[in-house]
Design a protein around this motif. Structure first.
Motif, mmCIF file in Angstrom:
data_model
loop_
_atom_site.group_PDB
_atom_site.id
_atom_site.type_symbol
_atom_site.label_atom_id
_atom_site.label_comp_id
_atom_site.label_asym_id
_atom_site.label_seq_id
_atom_site.Cartn_x
_atom_site.Cartn_y
_atom_site.Cartn_z
ATOM 1 N N VAL A 1 0.859 -1.183 0.000
ATOM 2 C CA VAL A 1 0.000 0.000 0.000
ATOM 3 C C VAL A 1 0.894 1.232 0.000
ATOM 4 O O VAL A 1 1.587 1.504 0.974
ATOM 5 C CB VAL A 1 -0.930 0.015 1.240
ATOM 6 C CG1 VAL A 1 -1.759 1.285 1.274
ATOM 7 C CG2 VAL A 1 -1.814 -1.221 1.250
ATOM 8 N N ARG A 2 0.863 1.967 -1.111
ATOM 9 C CA ARG A 2 1.736 3.133 -1.221
ATOM 10 C C ARG A 2 0.976 4.424 -1.538
ATOM 11 O O ARG A 2 1.522 5.505 -1.472
ATOM 12 C CB ARG A 2 2.798 2.882 -2.284
ATOM 13 C CG ARG A 2 3.815 1.853 -1.812
ATOM 14 C CD ARG A 2 4.873 1.542 -2.843
ATOM 15 N NE ARG A 2 5.961 0.700 -2.362
ATOM 16 C CZ ARG A 2 5.870 -0.525 -1.902
ATOM 17 N NH1 ARG A 2 4.704 -1.095 -1.784
ATOM 18 N NH2 ARG A 2 6.932 -1.215 -1.524
ATOM 19 N N GLU A 3 -0.291 4.300 -1.899
ATOM 20 C CA GLU A 3 -1.047 5.487 -2.311
ATOM 21 C C GLU A 3 -1.622 6.288 -1.149
ATOM 22 O O GLU A 3 -2.078 7.408 -1.337
ATOM 23 C CB GLU A 3 -2.159 5.112 -3.305
ATOM 24 C CG GLU A 3 -3.285 4.274 -2.717
ATOM 25 C CD GLU A 3 -3.047 2.774 -2.810
ATOM 26 O OE1 GLU A 3 -4.024 2.028 -2.682
ATOM 27 O OE2 GLU A 3 -1.902 2.340 -2.994
ATOM 28 N N ILE A 4 -1.611 5.721 0.047
ATOM 29 C CA ILE A 4 -2.093 6.447 1.224
ATOM 30 C C ILE A 4 -1.065 6.320 2.342
ATOM 31 O O ILE A 4 -0.204 5.444 2.307
ATOM 32 C CB ILE A 4 -3.479 5.938 1.705
ATOM 33 C CG1 ILE A 4 -3.408 4.469 2.127
ATOM 34 C CG2 ILE A 4 -4.537 6.183 0.636
ATOM 35 C CD1 ILE A 4 -4.665 3.951 2.787
ATOM 36 N N GLY B 1 -12.030 11.382 16.311
ATOM 37 C CA GLY B 1 -10.589 11.455 16.112
ATOM 38 C C GLY B 1 -10.070 12.873 16.142
ATOM 39 O O GLY B 1 -10.833 13.827 16.276
ATOM 40 N N PRO B 2 -8.776 13.015 15.998
ATOM 41 C CA PRO B 2 -8.138 14.339 16.083
ATOM 42 C C PRO B 2 -8.132 15.058 14.739
ATOM 43 O O PRO B 2 -7.097 15.532 14.280
ATOM 44 C CB PRO B 2 -6.716 13.990 16.525
ATOM 45 C CG PRO B 2 -6.454 12.691 15.842
ATOM 46 C CD PRO B 2 -7.785 11.959 15.858
ATOM 47 N N TYR B 3 -9.278 15.128 14.077
ATOM 48 C CA TYR B 3 -9.317 15.649 12.727
ATOM 49 C C TYR B 3 -9.927 17.040 12.708
ATOM 50 O O TYR B 3 -10.950 17.290 13.336
ATOM 51 C CB TYR B 3 -10.155 14.738 11.813
ATOM 52 C CG TYR B 3 -9.831 13.276 11.962
ATOM 53 C CD1 TYR B 3 -8.616 12.782 11.513
ATOM 54 C CD2 TYR B 3 -10.714 12.399 12.566
ATOM 55 C CE1 TYR B 3 -8.294 11.447 11.645
ATOM 56 C CE2 TYR B 3 -10.415 11.066 12.703
ATOM 57 C CZ TYR B 3 -9.203 10.595 12.250
ATOM 58 O OH TYR B 3 -8.885 9.278 12.389
ATOM 59 N N GLY B 4 -9.306 17.932 11.947
ATOM 60 C CA GLY B 4 -9.905 19.220 11.643
ATOM 61 C C GLY B 4 -10.760 19.065 10.403
ATOM 62 O O GLY B 4 -10.545 18.157 9.595
ATOM 63 N N GLY B 5 -11.722 19.941 10.220
ATOM 64 C CA GLY B 5 -12.655 19.822 9.110
ATOM 65 C C GLY B 5 -11.989 19.805 7.749
ATOM 66 O O GLY B 5 -12.293 18.970 6.897
ATOM 67 N N TYR C 1 -10.144 16.628 3.086
ATOM 68 C CA TYR C 1 -9.079 16.312 2.142
ATOM 69 C C TYR C 1 -8.739 14.821 2.190
ATOM 70 O O TYR C 1 -8.610 14.167 1.152
ATOM 71 C CB TYR C 1 -7.851 17.166 2.457
ATOM 72 C CG TYR C 1 -6.694 16.957 1.530
ATOM 73 C CD1 TYR C 1 -6.762 17.345 0.186
ATOM 74 C CD2 TYR C 1 -5.518 16.377 1.981
ATOM 75 C CE1 TYR C 1 -5.693 17.159 -0.674
ATOM 76 C CE2 TYR C 1 -4.437 16.186 1.128
ATOM 77 C CZ TYR C 1 -4.536 16.574 -0.200
ATOM 78 O OH TYR C 1 -3.475 16.386 -1.044
ATOM 79 N N TYR C 2 -8.602 14.268 3.407
ATOM 80 C CA TYR C 2 -8.307 12.841 3.552
ATOM 81 C C TYR C 2 -9.411 11.990 2.933
ATOM 82 O O TYR C 2 -9.139 11.012 2.241
ATOM 83 C CB TYR C 2 -8.150 12.453 5.019
ATOM 84 C CG TYR C 2 -6.877 12.913 5.676
ATOM 85 C CD1 TYR C 2 -5.743 13.234 4.964
ATOM 86 C CD2 TYR C 2 -6.808 13.010 7.066
ATOM 87 C CE1 TYR C 2 -4.578 13.641 5.582
ATOM 88 C CE2 TYR C 2 -5.642 13.415 7.701
ATOM 89 C CZ TYR C 2 -4.537 13.734 6.948
ATOM 90 O OH TYR C 2 -3.389 14.137 7.570
#
Length: 191
Positions: A69-72, A97-101, A106-107
């Motif tokens: 797995v190399r694309e992520i 989780g520790p995610y901003g909007g 984007y993820y």
């Protein structure tokens, strides 16, 4: 190599701190540990957590590379593991989780383009989406879970080490809640 490092960490005897029982990776940290310092601070704990997080990300990246797995990257993998078997909205993911909007959006866009998540618009409001894992993502999560369980067994192989890990988790969870409360409401003397 990772197995060798973990074995050394598990077998390391804190009483033999000056000896070569722990790999050189941890040499700078051995100079000042909570047991050898009376000035243990939240700042030092935060730095240790940040360093541990980076090392865990490096570990995940290495394992993902071994799986082809190399694309992520590791942050994407952690997001996939957070979603798990659920179908979640972006708001629910931000709570988990520790995610901003912006980062989260984007993820999710990248994961969708690479075939790891399905974005499902709600029929009543097409601007609102829910996400779920594709079979490709489920397979990756299963592989990563299997790999990390092996390392978990190596590190926490006996009941005493398992209990220490549980105490560490409970302590970190309390600290996270205390820091979150302080960030929102200020320090106790400001209330």
């Amino acid at each position: 190599m990772i197995s060798h490092l973990l074995h050394n960490l598990v077998e390391a005897d804190p009483a033999k701190e000056g000896e070569d029982s722990v790999d050189a990776v941890d040499a700078p940290r051995r100079k000042r540990t909570p047991s050898s310092s009376s000035a243990f601070t939240h700042f030092e704990l935060g730095r240790t957590l940040e360093r541990a997080n980076r090392r865990f990300a490096t570990f995940l990246q290495a394992e993902m590379s071994r799986l082809g797995v190399r694309e992520i990257g590791p942050a994407h993998a952690m997001l996939l593991l957070t979603i798990g078997n659920d179908e979640l909205s972006v708001g629910q993911l931000m709570d988990r989780g520790p995610y901003g909007g912006t980062n989260l959006s984007y993820y999710l866009k990248q994961l969708g383009e690479c075939g790891y998540v399905e974005r499902i618009p709600l029929p009543r409001d097409r601007r609102t989406i829910r996400v779920r894992l594709t079979q490709k993502a489920q397979d990756l999560c299963a592989d990563l879970t299997e790999i990390t369980e092996k390392y978990h067994q190596l590190v926490a192989g006996d009941p005493e080490n398992m209990r220490r890990m549980e105490i560490a988790f409970e302590t970190l969870d309390r600290l996270e809640r205390a820091w979150a409360t302080a960030a929102i409401f200020g320090s106790p003397d400001e209330r």
